[in-house]
Design an enzyme around this catalytic site. Structure first.
Site, short mmCIF file in Angstrom:
data_model
loop_
_atom_site.label_atom_id
_atom_site.label_comp_id
_atom_site.label_asym_id
_atom_site.label_seq_id
_atom_site.Cartn_x
_atom_site.Cartn_y
_atom_site.Cartn_z
N PHE A 340 0.81 -1.21 0.00
CA PHE A 340 0.00 0.00 0.00
C PHE A 340 0.86 1.27 0.00
CE2 PHE A 340 -3.35 -2.93 1.74
CZ PHE A 340 -4.13 -2.87 0.60
N GLU A 405 -0.10 4.75 16.51
CA GLU A 405 -0.26 3.46 15.82
C GLU A 405 -0.48 2.37 16.85
OE1 GLU A 405 -0.65 2.34 12.66
OE2 GLU A 405 -0.83 0.41 13.67
N ASP A 433 -3.90 2.73 20.81
CA ASP A 433 -5.12 2.77 20.00
C ASP A 433 -5.69 4.18 20.08
OD1 ASP A 433 -7.89 2.61 19.17
OD2 ASP A 433 -7.74 0.43 19.41
N GLU A 449 -5.91 7.28 7.38
CA GLU A 449 -6.26 6.52 6.16
C GLU A 449 -6.85 5.18 6.61
OE1 GLU A 449 -3.19 5.03 3.64
OE2 GLU A 449 -1.58 5.31 5.07
N GLU A 458 -13.99 -0.44 6.95
CA GLU A 458 -12.93 -0.82 7.89
C GLU A 458 -13.06 -0.03 9.19
OE1 GLU A 458 -9.13 -0.94 5.85
OE2 GLU A 458 -9.88 -2.33 4.35
#
Lengths: 649, 649
Positions: A340, A405, A433, A449, A458
């Site tokens: 990606f 992240e 999180d 994203e 998602e």
């Protein structure tokens, strides 16, 4: 001799066959046609004058059916690689004459049994004759239940004939020929060994009507010599519309078969300059009478545009169903990040969006004094951090970046990236999180994203709602809005792949898929929209949308196997990103479409609307979609309670 | 207090309930209605003014929903035996107002969860409101996925309201109310816990339209007091059409619920003479204001005709699917012979047929010299032997009987019967299969009873073709001809029973069944005919028939769950025997109908034809049927190659 390779096309080679008459001397028929440049022959297996009921059943010895030679006249590989069996075209299993029907059934079974004994790859079934083909379909369906790997190609004229040159009768042909195919295939329950050979004639139906076939299992296009025009030098050529259609066939790995008598008188020894081949005539072998037609098809194939890089990359994924990612529940693997991150177009759009947001956020006069706090939530291995820093550099704005992240493995890479790039003073890496992180300050800009092929699938809404606490009241979310879209599609291949699992679960799952052999039946329509930040009173991310599609009347009837889903996102103001076909961002490869199958394919008659319902449902541990159709007829609710497919929170 | 027992009706008792208003004092509501003679109440569980969105969520303590008392106010058995929960009727899950929709969904879930906590047997769901009910259905479907045994009765007005007395709005009701039910049930995939409570009003639709409901899972009929007329003495009564409808409800175990305010002013202390009850008033308890309506319903029940003996015998078999017998492959058991031998009507018809054949075969002048050779093929334990001998006695013809039976167990009984009756000189018992027996002479008359519910489905054609060798060229077969018939039916109960097996095999099997809760949607049509003896050139017993049914336009749309099958046989000349409804032989109980299910129920719109195909297929070891539908839309071929259901040769 394949038609040649196109640059970058590594899919099946394209072959060209020829339809032949019945001939006892099968070795000669094959040899002369292969020598003439054709890859395979479509040849009758049995003497067309044979009728079982006229045979005298002399004594107890069964009579030998008049096949074109024994299985020994060709080698096994010749039979299987170069011969398609052509079932006797006189048969009519829906004849009113019961005796004729019985004869037809016997012959059909004998010939297919023989073809199957020879391990042919395919047999060509004659086109249905009357308005109804139920008994024909039943008999073929019976055969399909016990058939080896052989394909049965049902011959279907692309356009109903105005004047049938074969027997002069045309009154039985006043139906859309797609309807024949549809009834046949529905009776045979979408059997995967039943496919189509389209007869191409000089007149073509509308583009929409043609388009339906690209979602159907068309394996061969039989082009009649009388379809060809004559160019200035006397050579056969095709009309522009036919050329376009042939290019589509070739692009969909549909094999071409030339049929009919030569109708163009080619000067001896001459060779069409556009056709890129060595004339066989020089070797002393007589030139095949249909050679100029073959050459023209080869010429069309070779002049096709080479595939762009993105499409070449995606070739291997065409019509291949994948389960959507669950990036929230599962941690992505390095390989996935790697793929990606290569999508430069996507990150350029993000960079443009961040740059515009920075310019709005910090007027030129405050450049020296203001530092913008930007948080990348779901930073992965850092591509959005890089894009944001580039935007800051480009606009001359000062930036303080938090890279949040939750995947501890990606955090390792993030740390090393920061060290490697010397970003220690600019970037703070947070291993947490975004829905739980207790931030030391609030952000001006939140960049994420988290979008899937269907936008919210998602769980971007849930994640960004959870992160909204750490955004200033007047802060900016990039993306600021996204909308999902669906459109009804014919997709026989996808439907059969789903069906092959023989369970309910697979019919109630959405798949990520590079759509190729599909017919898009109506323009897509928006489904669910989410805005960020969201300060509205009703913060529910549950959604319900009822949609009504109209299939253009010149399409005719069509079958809907499911819905193709897309998204479009507004990153910031006029900077958008998306895969909705009419406004897709070019050269992006991060997202394929999503496909929602239907448990029962729905036939939509010309002019009658297709009414569809989509729900986004939220539970305490999962989010899922339910969907259904209520017009032209009602299907059960799919994926009730997320029993088959859901995304974990 | 049930409505009373009818002679011979041992099925469920009939109960009568009453619809009540919301009342905090549930024990009082229940006690007063039970004292008034009602068996159960249909009572709101929650204060109808409650709206979740208007509640202030004060602090962290969740607010208590305003239910009518705690679960302790009634005993568990009172809740479960005497209370049907009435879901708040204000809810509208397809409202355009999203907030109202959300409130509706919350309340619906709260109330059903509460009812389920109380172990109620059923809840009454309010009727859908607009033209669409998709979101309502989705939500109910979600609830059904995890519900305990409770039934959900969806309230459906039998006739669209001309003028809705509830809220004056009637514009939303211009659809056939059956369509609401149909869309709802299709979305919920025929869930077996979803059923119907029909609202009966003063105007009734056509008989055909009404008829549809008797194939649907109607559990309750809610009769409004304003539906009642007033008789000469001031008491409530119903129109003739309503009375007939009520009788049908009672005959289908549909519970009656009285609803509305008392509209008939009954003189105090008086009692309607036709109502056969003791007036509670004398005990000092005030007479229930709706008592006279209840009494009238009880009166209707008690005045129903007692069930005829045959129907009483068949009560336990109603709508119960049985696998057809395989008398050729399997040997029948004594119990089976016992049952069928009791069918005196059937054997009387055979006796009449044999008698007529004897008279034709032997003119009066040859009575003394001629002996007719009669063979009973498939003699079983001898009933046809007896009938034949009686016919001989009746006509004074001399008879020589061969009793051919392949079941060695039945042959034992045959021998002992011959001895017992002293038929040694008249009857020869042959223990053999009629298809193989090497007969010492040929028969004048061949008598058989090999017919199944669908005529040829127990392979009578194959057996009699096999036995034809032993019949004289001019001999007679009894039966001489038989024809199968089918008609499309709505049969929710049968469909759900088939579906409960969760496999394909059961959807592709034909069942023997005493049809009761079915709607016959069109007159039956002939399918396959067989003649015996058969000297035609084409001796194949394969058959193909395409049928086209038209559902009467005053029926409206309907759902077809499958086909009811019957037969009619010509035994000899004008003596026939059969179960086809329009010409069925009365008082015969040897055959129930046959039922061919459809894998997907087909909705047939008013005026559009239903096109059906039936095949009788023959292999070397088995015979089977295949069937399909091609209009209004095409279903897959059922039972391809006899993969699910076949009859062994």
């Amino acid at each position: 001799m394949p038609l040649g390779q196109r640059v970058g096309d590594k899919s099946d080679s394209r072959y060209c066959g020829v339809e032949t008459e019945f001939d006892d001397d099968m070795p000669h028929v094959l040899a002369s046609n292969v020598a003439g440049g054709f890859d395979f022959i479509v040849a009758p297996l049995m003497d067309p004058t044979y009728r079982p009921s006229l045979e005298s059943s002399g004594g107890c010895g069964a009579s030998v059916p008049p096949f074109a030679g024994s299985d020994l006249v060709l080698s096994p590989s010749q039979w299987s690689c170069h011969v398609v069996g052509k079932i006797s075209s006189w048969i009519d299993l829906d004849s009113d004459d019961e005796g004729f029907r019985m004869d037809s059934e016997i012959v059909l079974k004998q010939e297919i049994s023989w073809a199957s004994h020879l391990s042919l790859q395919a047999c060509l079934l004659p086109a249905p004759r009357g308005a109804s083909c139920s008994n024909y379909a039943r008999c073929v369906n019976e055969i399909l239940q016990t058939l080896n790997n052989m394909q049965l190609w049902l011959r279907i004229p692309l356009q109903k004939l105005e004047d049938n040159p074969m027997d002069g009768s045309s009154d039985c042909l006043n139906v859309d020929s797609w309807e024949w195919w549809n009834e046949f295939r529905l009776l045979c329950e979408h059997h995967s060994q039943l496919s189509i050979a389209l007869d191409i004639l000089s007149s073509l139906p509308s583009g929409n009507s043609l388009g339906r076939w690209f979602g159907e299992p068309v394996k061969a296009a039989i082009v009649h010599t009388n379809t060809f025009l004559t160019n200035a030098r006397g050579y056969p050529c095709l009309s522009k519309r036919h050329q376009k259609l042939m290019a589509l066939f070739l692009n969909h790995s549909i094999q071409v078969v030339i049929s009919g008598k030569p109708l163009h008188d080619i000067p001896v020894g001459s060779s069409e300059p556009t056709a890129n081949h060595i004339d066989n005539n020089v070797e002393g072998i007589p030139r095949h009478p249909l050679r100029s037609y073959l050459d023209y098809v080869g010429y069309l194939y070779q002049k096709m545009e080479p595939l762009p890089e993105q499409e070449r990359f995606e070739l291997g994924y065409r019509d291949f169903l994948q389960s959507p990612l669950q990036p929230l529940m599962d941690n992505l693997e390095a390989q996935t990040y790697e793929t990606f991150e290569k999508d430069t177009v996507k990150y350029l759009q993000y960079q443009r969006a961040v740059a515009k947001a920075l310019l709005d956020r910090v007027p030129d006069e405050q450049v020296a004094t203001s530092t913008v706090v930007l948080m990348v939530v779901g930073a992965g291995r850092g591509p959005l951090v890089r894009a944001s820093l580039q935007a800051a550099e480009e606009t001359g704005r000062k930036l303080k970046v938090y890279a949040v992240e939750k995947n501890p493995n990606a955090v390792v890479t993030l740390h090393s990236l920061v060290k490697l790039e010397g970003w220690e003073n600019l970037v703070t890496v947070v291993s947490n999180d975004m829905r739980c992180w207790d931030a030391p300050e609030r952000a001006d800009i939140l960049v994420s994203e988290l979008l899937g092929s269907f936008g919210d699938n998602e769980l971007s809404p849930e994640c960004l709602d959870g992160a909204q606490r750490i955004l200033k009241q007047d802060g900016i979310s990039i993306p600021s809005m996204y909308t999902s879209f669906i459109q009804p599609v014919t997709a026989s291949k996808l439907y059969n792949d789903v069906k092959s699992h023989k369970d309910l679960v697979h019919f109630e799952t959405a798949y990520v898929v590079k759509l190729h052999s599909v017919a898009r039946l109506a323009p897509s329509q928006p489904v669910f929209t989410f805005n960020h930040p969201n300060y509205s009173a009703n913060k529910s991310n549950k959604r319900y949308k009822k949609l009504r599609f109209e299939i253009p009347s010149d399409t005719g009837s069509a079958i809907v196997h499911g819905f193709a889903g897309y998204f479009d996102a507004t990153l910031y103001k006029d900077v958008h990103l998306g895969i909705e076909p009419s406004m897709a961002t070019p050269n992006m490869f991060s997202w394929f479409a999503i496909f929602f199958p239907l448990r029962t394919p729905v036939c939509v008659r010309s002019g009658s609307p297709l009414e569809v319902h989509f729900w986004r449902c939220c539970g305490s541990t999962k989010v899922w979609y339910e969907w259904s159709v209520t017009s032209p007829y009602t299907l059960p609710i799919h994926n009730s309670n997320g029993r088959s497919y859901w995304v974990g929170l």
